[in-house]
Design a protein around this motif. Structure first.
Motif, PDB file in Angstrom:
ATOM      1  N   ALA A   1      84.396  21.935  38.093  1.00 40.44           N
ATOM      2  CA  ALA A   1      84.630  21.553  39.326  1.00 40.44           C
ATOM      3  C   ALA A   1      86.006  20.903  40.042  1.00 40.44           C
ATOM      4  O   ALA A   1      86.103  20.922  41.244  1.00 40.44           O
ATOM      5  N   ILE A   2      86.371  19.852  39.204  1.00 44.44           N
ATOM      6  CA  ILE A   2      87.861  19.238  40.365  1.00 44.44           C
ATOM      7  C   ILE A   2      88.813  20.193  40.622  1.00 44.44           C
ATOM      8  O   ILE A   2      89.695  19.411  41.295  1.00 44.44           O
ATOM      9  N   ARG A   3      89.193  21.565  39.379  1.00 43.64           N
ATOM     10  CA  ARG A   3      89.649  21.594  39.739  1.00 43.64           C
ATOM     11  C   ARG A   3      89.328  22.851  40.663  1.00 43.64           C
ATOM     12  O   ARG A   3      90.314  23.113  41.022  1.00 43.64           O
ATOM     13  N   ARG A   4      88.475  23.260  40.997  1.00 43.14           N
ATOM     14  CA  ARG A   4      87.773  24.286  42.073  1.00 43.14           C
ATOM     15  C   ARG A   4      88.562  23.578  43.566  1.00 43.14           C
ATOM     16  O   ARG A   4      89.275  24.080  43.807  1.00 43.14           O
ATOM     17  N   GLU A   5      88.020  21.991  43.409  1.00 44.31           N
ATOM     18  CA  GLU A   5      88.476  21.502  44.746  1.00 44.31           C
ATOM     19  C   GLU A   5      89.643  21.038  44.419  1.00 44.31           C
ATOM     20  O   GLU A   5      90.532  21.130  45.785  1.00 44.31           O
ATOM     21  N   GLU A   6      90.516  21.099  43.887  1.00 49.58           N
ATOM     22  CA  GLU A   6      91.529  20.948  44.449  1.00 49.58           C
ATOM     23  C   GLU A   6      93.063  22.290  44.113  1.00 49.58           C
ATOM     24  O   GLU A   6      93.588  22.350  45.009  1.00 49.58           O
ATOM     25  N   SER A   7      91.952  23.193  44.051  1.00 46.62           N
ATOM     26  CA  SER A   7      92.472  24.732  45.080  1.00 46.62           C
ATOM     27  C   SER A   7      91.875  25.215  45.518  1.00 46.62           C
ATOM     28  O   SER A   7      91.848  26.228  46.576  1.00 46.62           O
ATOM     29  N   GLY A   8      91.134  23.719  46.319  1.00 50.24           N
ATOM     30  CA  GLY A   8      91.040  24.245  47.755  1.00 50.24           C
ATOM     31  C   GLY A   8      89.177  25.216  48.453  1.00 50.24           C
ATOM     32  O   GLY A   8      89.058  25.223  48.949  1.00 50.24           O
ATOM     33  N   ASP A   9      88.589  25.185  46.326  1.00 46.88           N
ATOM     34  CA  ASP A   9      87.490  26.052  47.302  1.00 46.88           C
ATOM     35  C   ASP A   9      86.452  24.888  46.912  1.00 46.88           C
ATOM     36  O   ASP A   9      85.816  25.063  45.577  1.00 46.88           O
TER      37      ASP A   9
ATOM     38  N   VAL B   1      74.648  23.768  24.885  1.00 46.21           N
ATOM     39  CA  VAL B   1      74.711  22.776  23.526  1.00 46.21           C
ATOM     40  C   VAL B   1      75.356  21.073  23.860  1.00 46.21           C
ATOM     41  O   VAL B   1      74.985  20.488  23.107  1.00 46.21           O
ATOM     42  N   GLY B   2      75.261  20.663  25.122  1.00 41.53           N
ATOM     43  CA  GLY B   2      75.318  19.588  24.967  1.00 41.53           C
ATOM     44  C   GLY B   2      76.403  18.458  26.248  1.00 41.53           C
ATOM     45  O   GLY B   2      76.194  17.792  26.287  1.00 41.53           O
ATOM     46  N   SER B   3      77.452  19.809  26.583  1.00 43.94           N
ATOM     47  CA  SER B   3      78.676  19.642  26.168  1.00 43.94           C
ATOM     48  C   SER B   3      79.145  19.869  28.309  1.00 43.94           C
ATOM     49  O   SER B   3      79.624  21.309  28.101  1.00 43.94           O
ATOM     50  N   TRP B   4      78.950  18.961  28.634  1.00 42.96           N
ATOM     51  CA  TRP B   4      79.081  19.063  29.969  1.00 42.96           C
ATOM     52  C   TRP B   4      80.205  18.735  31.243  1.00 42.96           C
ATOM     53  O   TRP B   4      80.328  19.561  32.057  1.00 42.96           O
ATOM     54  N   ASN B   5      80.856  18.493  29.790  1.00 43.80           N
ATOM     55  CA  ASN B   5      82.309  18.399  30.567  1.00 43.80           C
ATOM     56  C   ASN B   5      83.188  19.310  31.072  1.00 43.80           C
ATOM     57  O   ASN B   5      84.624  18.879  31.786  1.00 43.80           O
ATOM     58  N   ALA B   6      83.199  20.714  30.778  1.00 42.94           N
ATOM     59  CA  ALA B   6      83.979  21.629  31.257  1.00 42.94           C
ATOM     60  C   ALA B   6      83.739  22.053  32.662  1.00 42.94           C
ATOM     61  O   ALA B   6      83.794  22.249  33.242  1.00 42.94           O
ATOM     62  N   LEU B   7      82.422  21.813  32.591  1.00 39.36           N
ATOM     63  CA  LEU B   7      82.116  22.134  33.735  1.00 39.36           C
ATOM     64  C   LEU B   7      82.500  21.233  35.325  1.00 39.36           C
ATOM     65  O   LEU B   7      82.951  21.285  36.176  1.00 39.36           O
ATOM     66  N   THR B   8      82.427  20.247  34.900  1.00 38.94           N
ATOM     67  CA  THR B   8      83.356  18.771  35.415  1.00 38.94           C
ATOM     68  C   THR B   8      83.748  18.961  35.789  1.00 38.94           C
ATOM     69  O   THR B   8      84.601  18.906  37.551  1.00 38.94           O
TER      70      THR B   8
ATOM     71  N   ALA C   1      75.775  18.102  36.937  1.00 36.91           N
ATOM     72  CA  ALA C   1      74.703  16.902  36.760  1.00 36.91           C
ATOM     73  C   ALA C   1      74.137  16.205  36.657  1.00 36.91           C
ATOM     74  O   ALA C   1      73.043  15.257  36.413  1.00 36.91           O
ATOM     75  N   VAL C   2      73.485  18.249  36.046  1.00 38.40           N
ATOM     76  CA  VAL C   2      72.252  18.269  35.549  1.00 38.40           C
ATOM     77  C   VAL C   2      72.072  17.453  34.364  1.00 38.40           C
ATOM     78  O   VAL C   2      70.857  16.345  33.800  1.00 38.40           O
ATOM     79  N   GLY C   3      73.515  17.308  33.465  1.00 32.04           N
ATOM     80  CA  GLY C   3      73.181  16.844  32.641  1.00 32.04           C
ATOM     81  C   GLY C   3      74.355  15.772  32.072  1.00 32.04           C
ATOM     82  O   GLY C   3      74.387  14.441  31.355  1.00 32.04           O
ATOM     83  N   ASN C   4      75.428  15.897  33.514  1.00 32.14           N
ATOM     84  CA  ASN C   4      76.964  14.957  33.314  1.00 32.14           C
ATOM     85  C   ASN C   4      76.302  14.043  34.902  1.00 32.14           C
ATOM     86  O   ASN C   4      77.150  14.623  35.571  1.00 32.14           O
ATOM     87  N   PRO C   5      75.245  13.791  35.233  1.00 34.09           N
ATOM     88  CA  PRO C   5      75.288  12.293  36.519  1.00 34.09           C
ATOM     89  C   PRO C   5      76.383  12.039  36.864  1.00 34.09           C
ATOM     90  O   PRO C   5      76.638  12.210  38.579  1.00 34.09           O
ATOM     91  N   ASN C   6      77.275  11.883  36.167  1.00 35.55           N
ATOM     92  CA  ASN C   6      78.941  11.812  37.106  1.00 35.55           C
ATOM     93  C   ASN C   6      79.243  12.284  37.303  1.00 35.55           C
ATOM     94  O   ASN C   6      80.642  12.261  38.228  1.00 35.55           O
ATOM     95  N   ALA C   7      79.599  13.974  37.543  1.00 34.51           N
ATOM     96  CA  ALA C   7      79.924  15.205  38.328  1.00 34.51           C
ATOM     97  C   ALA C   7      80.325  14.875  39.434  1.00 34.51           C
ATOM     98  O   ALA C   7      81.407  15.330  39.848  1.00 34.51           O
ATOM     99  N   LEU C   8      79.285  14.331  40.222  1.00 40.97           N
ATOM    100  CA  LEU C   8      79.138  14.406  41.435  1.00 40.97           C
ATOM    101  C   LEU C   8      80.433  13.296  42.207  1.00 40.97           C
ATOM    102  O   LEU C   8      81.106  13.243  42.788  1.00 40.97           O
ATOM    103  N   THR C   9      79.838  12.444  40.533  1.00 41.33           N
ATOM    104  CA  THR C   9      81.303  11.052  41.660  1.00 41.33           C
ATOM    105  C   THR C   9      82.637  11.334  41.329  1.00 41.33           C
ATOM    106  O   THR C   9      83.433  10.979  41.900  1.00 41.33           O
TER     107      THR C   9
END
Length: 904
Positions: A756-764, A746-753, A776-784
C-alpha cells in the motif's frame, strides 16, 4: 513371612527410597512440594512416612510430575507394594467427574437469575430464564459436535462479568448428557490443586469444567503446570475425546496471551500456547437479533426475561441485569459512607493484586482513609459491624456486594488457605463490583490508610509482591521498597530480585548486595547465580568461584558454564578443562559441549570431535549436529553430510537445515526438496526457505513460490513476503498482490501494508487506500502508516489526518500517538490529553509522556507536574521519563500525591 508380603514390603521400601532421593535432588521441602504438586500437605507427608500407607496412584503421579521422576516406573512399584492390600475403588481408574445429568447448573457457578416458590415445600426452587443462542453458541456447538465425533476440543469463553459465559457453556454441554458423558469441575480443596492432581486421570467422554480459568492456568504457583497438563490431555489419543470448557475475563486473556518483551521472562508461555485459537469472545450486550429472540421468549411467558427487558431492552445488557449487576451497582452508589468505603478498599485491593479472600481487619483499617473528615466524626463504635451487615444483604441474583466466605471447614487447617498468619473473618467482593472498580478507579491511587493496612495486616507473599510492584508503578517509592522488603521476609521467590534492582537504581549498592547475599544464603539458586555475576563483574573472581561452588551443590543448570568462564577469564585453561571434565564424569548433560568447545578454543580439535562423538554415541543427537557443523566449517562436506544424515535419523530436525544448506552450496537439487519437506514436517521450515531461495536464484519462480507458501503454512512467512517485493520490483504487480494476500491468509499482513505504501509512492492513491484497508483487517496500523507516508507531501495533510484517524478507529493504538502530536501542534491541548488517555486505556501509555514533555517545553511546569501525578496515580509511572521523574520527586510521592520527604 509369606513371599507375597515380602515382595510388597520391599517394593514399598524401594518406592519411599525413590521418593526421598527425588525430594533431596529437587532441593524442595515438603511444603514447597505440596504447592508444586497441587496435593495437600498431609497427603505429601504421609507419602514419605516409613510406616504410612501405600500412597494412592493419584498421589504418586502428582509427586512424580512435581519431582521430574518417571511416573510409570513409580506406579509399577506401587502396584507391587499394594499386593494384597484391600483398597477401595479409586477415582483415577474411573476418572474424575459424574454424569452430566446429575449436575445442577448453579453448582457449576451459573449465576442464579431469580427465585421462584416451590409449592408445598419450605425451600425455594432456583430457576433459570429462557436461553437466547448467539454467535458464540454456534461456535461452542461446533466444538461439541467435534467432541461427539471423537475429537478432543477446548474452548474458552472470554467476556466481562455477568455476560453469560458460564450459562453458555452449560447450554452447550447439555446434549452430551444423552450420550453418557461425564462432567468434572475441579474445585476441592482448591481449583488449582484439584486440577493439577487429577488431570492425569481424566477419561474419554469427560467435560472438564474450568469456570473462571484464571484460578487454574493463572495460578501463581502451578498455573503453567496445569496448562501443560491440559495440553497433554487434549493431545492424548488414548483419552480422546474430551471437551475442555473455560471462562475468562478479557483482561486475563490479554495477560496470558501477550507476547513477552525481548530480554524479559515469559511467565505465561504455556498458557499462551494453550489458549491460541481457542478463545471465543462474548459481546457485552445482546444485539438486535438476540433482543428480538428474548422478546419472543418473554411474550411466550418467560417472566424473568420480560422483567429484565424492561430495564435492559435499550442497551442490551440482559445477562448482567439477570445476574443482579444493576442492584449491586445501586448498593455501591447509594450505600452508607462506611459501606462505600469498605467497597472501595476492597476494589482497590483486588485491582492491585490482592487475592480473592480479603481479611476483615485489613478492610476495616483501610476503609478509614476513604471517608471524609465529617464522616469520620460521625462514626459510631459499631460502624464496621453495621457496614458489613449492610453489604452482606443479597440482591437480585443472590449476590452480595461483600460477602463473608468460609475458606475451609472449621478445624481443618490447610496450607493454601491464606499463605500467612492472618486470622479472623475474610470477605469476597462481588465479581461485578470488582470489575466496576477496575474500570472506574483505574486512575486512582489508594489513600495512606490502605498502604498502612497492607503493611500491617497482609502476610501473603504473593499479595505483598504484587502490591510492591503496584506502589512502584505509582511512584510511591518508599511504600514500594518497604513492601518489597516484607515480601522478601515472607519468602516470595522473586521479591529479592526486584528489591535489588530498585536499590541499585537508587544507588544503594550496599543494601542491594546485602539483600542478594541473604537470598543466596537461603539457598535461592537464582540469587546465587546473580551474586556470582555481581562479584565477577566487580572483579572479585575468587569469591564468585566460591559462590558458584555452593550453587553447584544445588544442581543449577548454568553453574558449570559460569565456573568455566571464570577460569578461562583468569587464563587458567587447565583448571577450566579439569572442571569441565569433572562435570562430564558426573553426568552433567551440558558438560560435554562446554568441554568440547573449550578444547576447540585451545586448538585440540581432534579431542573435541572425539568428545562430541562419545556424546552422540551416548544418545545425544545434538552432538551429531554440532560435529556436522564443525566439519562443514572445516571444508569436509562429505563428513558433514554423513553426520547430518545420522543426526536426522536420530531425531534432530535441525540437521535437515545443514543438509539443505550443503545441497544449496553444491548446486545440486537432487533429493533436496524431499529433505526440505521432511524438515518442515519435523518443525523446521528453514530448509524449505533455503530450497526456495535456491529455486528463485535459478529462475524457477513458480517452484520458489510453492515452497514459500509451504514454509508460510508451517509458520515462516518471511520468504513469501520477500517474494512479494521481488515481484513488485520486477513489475509483476498483480502477482505481488496475490502473494501478499497469501501471506495475509497465514497471518502475515506486513506485505499488504508495504505494498500500500509503495502504491502511494508511485502515485496510485486509490490503490494504496484499497490495499491499506484490506491490510487493516489484520494489521490496524496499515492505515496509520499510509497516513504518515502522505504527511510527507504538504498538500496531503487533510488526507493524512483522515487516514490516521481511520487507523485509530480500526484499533491501532499507535495512531492515537500521532493524533496527540497533531492536536498539540494545532494548539488543541485538551483534546491531545484526552487522546493520550484513550491510548493509555488501549494499552499504550507513551503518548502521555509526550504531553508532559510538550507542556514542560512550553514552560507550563505546573501543568506538566499535575499530569505526571495523574499518570503516576494510574499506575503508569514507568511510561514517564525516569530522569525527569527523579528530578521532580527524587524520593517518590506520598499516597495523596505530595512529594515524599527523605527518610532519616
Amino acid at each position: 513371612m509369606p513371599e507375597k508380603q515380602r515382595k510388597s514390603d520391599a517394593a514399598l521400601a524401594e518406592l519411599r527410597r525413590w521418593l526421598g532421593d527425588g525430594l533431596a535432588a529437587s532441593g524442595l521441602d515438603k511444603t514447597q512440594l505440596a504447592r508444586r504438586s497441587g496435593l495437600g500437605r498431609t497427603t505429601v507427608s504421609e507419602a514419605f512416612q516409613p510406616e504410612g500407607p501405600v500412597p494412592s496412584a493419584k498421589t504418586l503421579a502428582g509427586l512424580a510430575k512435581a519431582l521430574g521422576m518417571p511416573v510409570e516406573e513409580l506406579l509399577e512399584l506401587r502396584r507391587t507394594a499394594a499386593m494384597g492390600v484391600a483398597e477401595p475403588a479409586i477415582e483415577e481408574e474411573l476418572g474424575p467427574g459424574r454424569p452430566i445429568e446429575q449436575w445442577e447448573p448453579h453448582d457449576l457457578e451459573v449465576h442464579p437469575a431469580g427465585m421462584a416458590p416451590d409449592r408445598g415445600k419450605l425451600s425455594r426452587q432456583r430457576l433459570l430464564p429462557g436461553y437466547v443462542p448467539r454467535e458464540h453458541d454456534r461456535v461452542l456447538a461446533e466444538a461439541v459436535r467435534h467432541a461427539q465425533a471423537g475429537r478432543s476440543r477446548m474452548m474458552v469463553l472470554s467476556g466481562t462479568s455477568s455476560t453469560g459465559k458460564t450459562r453458555a457453556c452449560w447450554e452447550a454441554v447439555r446434549p452430551l448428557a444423552n450420550a453418557g458423558w461425564k462432567l468434572w469441575h475441579p474445585f476441592d480443596p482448591t481449583r488449582a490443586e484439584s486440577a493439577l492432581s487429577q488431570l492425569a486421570f481424566v477419561r474419554p467422554r469427560t467435560v472438564v469444567w474450568l469456570n473462571e480459568a484464571q484460578h487454574y492456568i493463572g495460578d501463581a504457583h502451578v498455573g503453567e503446570q496445569i496448562a501443560a497438563a491440559l495440553h497433554a490431555l487434549l493431545t492424548d489419543e488414548q483419552r480422546s475425546p474430551v471437551l475442555v470448557l473455560g471462562t475468562l475475563w478479557p483482561e486475563y486473556v490479554r495477560q496470558y496471551t501477550i507476547l513477552p518483551v525481548a530480554g524479559q521472562s515469559d511467565p505465561t508461555s504455556r498458557a499462551r500456547e494453550l489458549l491460541a485459537g481457542r478463545i471465543v469472545s462474548l459481546p457485552e450486550s445482546f444485539d438486535a437479533e438476540a433482543l428480538a429472540a428474548a422478546t419472543q421468549l418473554a411474550r411466550g411467558g418467560d417472566q424473568m426475561l420480560a422483567d429484565a427487558l424492561t430495564r435492559s431492552g435499550t442497551h442490551g445488557r440482559v445477562t448482567q441485569d439477570l445476574a443482579g449487576a444493576p442492584e449491586l451497582l445501586h448498593c455501591y452508589e447509594n450505600g452508607s459512607p462506611e459501606a462505600q468505603a469498605l467497597l472501595r478498599a476492597a476494589m482497590d485491593a483486588r485491582r492491585l493484586g490482592v487475592g480473592l479472600n480479603l481479611p476483615q481487619a485489613f478492610l476495616t483499617s483501610a476503609a478509614l482513609g476513604y471517608l471524609t473528615d465529617i464522616d469520620c466524626d460521625d462514626l459510631t463504635d459499631d460502624w464496621a459491624e453495621a457496614a458489613y451487615a449492610e453489604l452482606a444483604k443479597r440482591v437480585h441474583g443472590k449476590q452480595a456486594p461483600l460477602r463473608r466466605v468460609i475458606v475451609c471447614p472449621p478445624g481443618t487447617p490447610h496450607p493454601f488457605t491464606l499463605h500467612g498468619s492472618v486470622s479472623g473473618p475474610v470477605f469476597r467482593l462481588a465479581d461485578y463490583l470488582e470489575q466496576h472498580g477496575r474500570e472506574t478507579r483505574r486512575r486512582v491511587c489508594p489513600p495512606a490508610s490502605f498502604w498502612h493496612s497492607v503493611h500491617a495486616g497482609l502476610t501473603n507473599p504473593d499479595d505483598l509482591f504484587s502490591l510492591a510492584r503496584e506502589a512502584y508503578a505509582r511512584h510511591r517509592l518508599q511504600w514500594a521498597h518497604d513492601l518489597q522488603r516484607r515480601a522478601v521476609e515472607a519468602g516470595h521467590p522473586d521479591a529479592y530480585l526486584a528489591l535489588v534492582t530498585w536499590l541499585k537504581e537508587s544507588g544503594n549498592f550496599s543494601e542491594a548486595e546485602s539483600v542478594l547475599r541473604r537470598a543466596a544464603e537461603a539457598g535461592n539458586m537464582q540469587a546465587l547465580m546473580y551474586l556470582a555475576s555481581w562479584l565477577r563483574n566487580s572483579g572479585n573472581s575468587r569469591e564468585a568461584e566460591s559462590v558458584l561452588r555452593q550453587a553447584a551443590e544445588t544442581g543449577g543448570p548454568n553453574v558449570l558454564k559460569l565456573r568455566v568462564d571464570l577460569r578461562r577469564e583468569a587464563g587458567d585453561y587447565e583448571g577450566a578443562e579439569a572442571l569441565a571434565r569433572e562435570a562430564v564424569g558426573t553426568g552433567n548433560p551440558r558438560a560435554w559441549r562446554i568441554l568440547a568447545e573449550l578444547l576447540r578454543e585451545v586448538g585440540d580439535r581432534e579431542e573435541a570431535k572425539t568428545l562430541a562423538r562419545e556424546a552422540a554415541d551416548a544418545g545425544n543427537p545434538q552432538a551429531l549436529t554440532l560435529l556436522a557443523d564443525w566439519c562443514r566449517g572445516a571444508g569436509d562436506r562429505e563428513g558433514a553430510e554423513a553426520l547430518a544424515r545420522e543426526a536426522v535419523d536420530a531425531g534432530n530436525s535441525q540437521a535437515w537445515e545443514i543438509l539443505a544448506e550443503l545441497s544449496r552450496e553444491s548446486g545440486s537439487c537432487e533429493g533436496v526438496e524431499t529433505l526440505a519437506r521432511k524438515a518442515a514436517d519435523a518443525g523446521n521450515s528453514r530448509a524449505l526457505v533455503i530450497l526456495g531461495f535456491q529455486c528463485e536464484e535459478a529462475g524457477e519462480y513458480e517452484r520458489a513460490e510453492v515452497l514459500a507458501r509451504q514454509a508460510a503454512d508451517v509458520g515462516d512467512a518471511k520468504f513469501l513476503t520477500d517474494l512479494v517485493f521481488r515481484r513488485e520490483e520486477s513489475g509483476y504487480c498483480e502477482r505481488a498482490e496475490t502473494l501478499a494476500r497469501q501471506a495475509a491468509a497465514v497471518g502475515s499482513w506486513n506485505a499488504l501494508t508495504i505494498l500500500a505504501i509503495r502504491r502511494e509512492e508511485s502515485g496510485d492513491c486509490e490503490g494504496a487506500e484499497s490495499l491499506a484497508r484490506e491490510a487493516a483487517v489484520g494489521n490496524p496500523n496499515a492505515l496509520t502508516w499510509l497516513g504518515l507516508q502522505v504527511t510527507q507531501r504538504k498538500e496531503g495533510k487533510e488526507r493524512s489526518d483522515a487516514l490516521i484517524q481511520q487507523g485509530a478507529d480500526a484499533g491501532d493504538r499507535y495512531a492515537l500517538a500521532f493524533l496527540v502530536d497533531l492536536r498539540q501542534e494545532m494548539g488543541d491541548h485538551e483534546r491531545a490529553e484526552a487522546l493520550a488517555w484513550q491510548a493509555a486505556d488501549a494499552g499504550y501509555a507513551d503518548p502521555l509522556q509526550r504531553v508532559v514533555s510538550f507542556r514542560e517545553r512550553r514552560g507550563s511546569h505546573v501543568k506538566a507536574q499535575a499530569l505526571a501525578r495523574q499518570v503516576a496515580d494510574a499506575g503508569l509511572a514507568r511510561h514517564l521519563d525516569k530522569r525527569w521523574l527523579a528530578a521532580q520527586w527524587p524520593h517518590g510521592l506520598d499516597p495523596e500525591g505530595t512529594p515524599t520527604s527523605p527518610q532519616l
